[in-house]
Design an enzyme around this catalytic site. Structure first.
Site: not given
Ligand code: GTP
Ligand code: SPV
Ligand code: MN
Length: 673
Positions: A123, A266, A275, A295, A317, A319, A342, A434
């Site tokens: 983004r 993207y 978003k 979110h 994001s 996290c 999400d 992704r």
């Molecule tokens: P967006 O789609 O961007 O909104 O992200 P999201 O909040 O859904 O994040 P996602 O669950 O995809 O996690 C992103 C990264 O954080 C990945 O590389 C995971 O491996 C890492 N991660 C997720 N949960 C944990 C956890 O409990 N511990 C640690 N150390 N890393 C984590």
């Molecule tokens: C984020 O960045 O929080 C996402 C991916 O979930 S995007 O749809 O590209 O914003």
């Molecule tokens: Mn997101």
């Protein structure tokens, strides 16, 4: 559905629409004693074929598509129906023209790889604009442009930007078709990749279109990759695998519920349902209509007693939302079922409780770090019918990314399309690579995903990526304190947005880039919702899986072990667990997490649950500065919470100093031992 009569419409080859009554066009007009020569009538430009559909009940929609087609000049206009046949046809075409790589049909059936332009991978927050009519309505966290000026600039950029391409019209529903919390949208795009992605991410096609009646509100999205294949003078250029434009704009017009996005193909820049609509525009609708667009992931959590709890959690994001949404508990007899990963829309229901839906129909999840060890549910979800973007390609036609297996394959083609070996110095997959996959492929999907009225929330959780300070979990003292906690969330930056990874930034409610209006007004709106809910409000918690020890490694194993924290949260929503009161909220007794079995490093669990007053007082000083940025928009209630927190920390720090044994007494103890 009643279909109104349709005006005669300019059709290709009939530039002058016949006058409805067949009146002769006057050759000159005389008024008073002046005689005017007839004005030359410019021929109307041809509307590209397919633009006008006589069965579209909503006149604004029909006219809008024709107008955008006239502006952008595509070769043809295609209304997408969301069918299987459409998916097969469009993916096959994209494989032929090099936009997609078909993965091995045995290893990864009906799945594809897309490689983006290396300059179009996340983004673009600094190119994202909120164009409310008043600048103060955008607030200090959004880029603002005057709506008329922005429209004028966009009209210039979009003029002819689809020459040589097809304009696709994608009608979609956010939320179950026809559901009371659901909303409708239509995206125009010249990106077939965006079309097939939307067909996964939303309920797209004829069913959604049929719901847009003469007076139905819908959100308009115009998207172009900004790479026309023909110039106005007819000169042509070849297409590329990932067309985009160095000039990028992601713009929102909350006063007209419209979105215009230019130059990027993207993720959140191009899938306008996500978003742009479901957060930025929806948050302004929610402000006006008394609900919340967040979110947040959404799960159903069931413990040994069989009683279910619904939990929504907001993290910035990348996290951990997708991971928590698909968590496989290590705690026996606990179950997590997935509803969303999400975005959640939250509305007070008829019984006074807060109800939530996931408005999306797909996951657009971070690939790196996803493995059988960390997220087996995601691995099962993406076994087939998945679009992967910017991951690496294995020699046998499957996908790979950092963290997928502990040992990397000996040879890969990396996300840029270059040969890669384990000795390469760049990552094989882009850190923001992704997968795009239908939620219905998720083996832990809850029946509640289909519930159009949503699920009643028991707990709301805020989190971020914090190496220091923030404990593993804490519970807010009240809704108002919880809103304060949400407003002060900060997190280390990730690859999901352009910029420096690791830098700490404030990200209130994980919504910094997604609130479509003044952040201060958004905080007030959260406080107002709390007033509406009263004692039926869900409890609010804060979590942090990412606290690190002195050696820089994570203190908490995370992933499936996070079930221990969820179980504590569930028990707290029933109110039947003793806690430790700290200045920042209630934390668990160390024994309550059953974490002894984890073999954590010595003192790790205590450190995970400890509140150090000094660095927290530093954070309070930073929060004061942060709140100050919003001027009069910062609610007084949050200033009150800040001063109360500061007071609690100060008292606690003083008590700690007083209760610590005097220095020489300690020496005596040691000597006596
Ligand atoms: P967006 O789609 O961007 O909104 O992200 P999201 O909040 O859904 O994040 P996602 O669950 O995809 O996690 C992103 C990264 O954080 C990945 O590389 C995971 O491996 C890492 N991660 C997720 N949960 C944990 C956890 O409990 N511990 C640690 N150390 N890393 C984590
Ligand atoms: C984020 O960045 O929080 C996402 C991916 O979930 S995007 O749809 O590209 O914003
Ligand atoms: Mn997101």
């Amino acid at each position: 559905m009643s279909i109104p009569p349709v005006d005669p419409t300019p059709q290709p080859g009939t530039p002058h629409p016949p006058s409805r009554r067949g009146d002769p066009v006057p050759s000159s007009t005389t008024t008073h004693n002046h005689t005017f020569a007839p004005l030359p009538v410019p021929p109307l430009p041809e509307v590209p074929s397919g633009a006008w559909r006589h069965d579209v009940a909503n006149r604004d929609l029909a006219g809008w598509v024709a107008r955008i087609a006239l502006l952008t000049r595509p070769d043809e206009v295609v209304w997408c129906d969301g069918s299987e046949e459409e998916w097969a046809r469009m993916t096959a075409r994209m494989v032929d023209d090099g936009t997609l790589v078909r993965l091995d049909p045995t290893l990864r059936p009906s799945s594809f790889l897309a490689r983006s332009d290396p300059d179009d991978v996340a983004r673009v927050e600094d190119r994202t604009f909120v164009c409310s009519s008043r600048e103060e309505d955008a607030g200090p966290t959004n880029n603002w442009r005057d709506p008329l000026e922005m429209h004028a600039e966009l009209d210039g950029l979009f003029a002819g930007c689809m020459r040589g391409r097809t304009l696709y019209v994608v009608p979609y529903s956010m939320g179950p078709i026809g559901g009371p919390i659901s909303q409708l949208g239509v995206q125009i795009t010249d990106s077939p990749y965006a079309v097939v992605s939307l067909s996964i991410m939303t309920r797209a096609g004829d069913e959604a279109l049929a719901l847009i009646g003469p007076d139905t509100p819908w959100v308009a999205g115009v998207h172009s990759v900004g790479f026309p294949l023909r110039n106005a003078d007819g000169t042509r250029r070849d297409d590329v695998a990932w067309p985009c434009n160095p000039v990028k704009f992601v713009t929102h017009f909350p006063d007209e519920n419209s979105i215009w996005s230019f130059g990027s193909g993207y993720g959140g820049n191009a899938l306008l349902s996500k978003k742009c609509f479901a957060l930025r525009i929806a948050s302004t609708m929610a402000r006006d209509q008394g609900w919340l667009a967040e979110h947040m992931l959404l799960i159903k959590l069931t413990g040994p007693s069989g009683e279910a709890r619904h939990v929504a959690a907001a993290f910035p994001s990348a996290c951990g939302k997708t991971n928590l949404a698909m968590l496989e508990p290590t705690l026996p007899r606990w179950r997590v079922e997935t509803i969303g990963d999400d975005i959640a829309w939250l509305r007070p229901g008829p019984d006074g409780r807060l109800y939530a839906i996931n408005p999306e129909a797909g996951f657009f999840g971070v690939a790196p770090g996803t493995s059988e060890a960390t997220n087996p549910v995601a691995m099962a979800t993406i076994r087939e019918h998945t679009i992967f973007t910017n991951v690496a390609l294995t020699d046998d036609g499957d996908v790979w990314w950092e963290g997928k297996t502990s040992v990397a394959p000996a040879h890969l083609v990396d996300w840029r399309g270059n040969d890669w070996t384990p000795s390469s110095t760049t990552p094989a997959a882009h850190p923001n690579a992704r997968f795009t996959v239908p939620v219905e492929q998720c083996p832990t999907l809850s029946d509640d995903w289909f519930a159009s009225d949503g699920v009643p929330l028991d707990a709301i959780v805020f989190g971020g990526r914090r190496a220091t300070n923030v404990p593993l979990v804490s519970e807010a003292f009240s809704w108002q304190h919880g809103v304060f906690v949400g407003s002060t969330i900060s997190s280390e930056k990730t690859a999901a947005q352009e910029g420096t990874v690791g830098e700490l930034r404030r990200d209130p409610f994980g919504m910094l880039p997604f609130v479509g209006y003044n952040m201060g007004d958004y905080w007030q709106h959260w406080l107002d919702i709390g007033e509406t809910l009263g004692d039926k409000a869900p409890k609010i918690f804060q979590v942090n899986w990412f606290r690190k020890g002195a050696d820089g490694s994570f203190l908490w194993p995370g992933f499936g072990e996070n079930s221990r924290v969820l179980a504590w949260i569930a028990r707290r929503t029933a109110g039947n667990e003793t806690t430790v009161r700290t200045p920042i909220g209630f934390v668990p007794e160390p024994a309550a997490l059953g974490a002894r079995a984890l073999g954590l490093a010595d003192g790790a669990l205590e450190e995970l649950l400890t509140v150090h007053e000094e660095p927290w007082l530093d954070e309070c000083a930073q929060t004061e500065e942060f709140f100050g940025r919003f001027g009069a928009a910062t609610p007084q209630a949050l200033w009150d919470e800040l001063s109360e927190l500061t007071e609690r920390l100060t008292v606690s720090a003083r008590r700690r100093v007083v209760t610590a044994p005097p220095r020489d007494a300690r020496v005596e103890e040691v000597d006596a031992a």
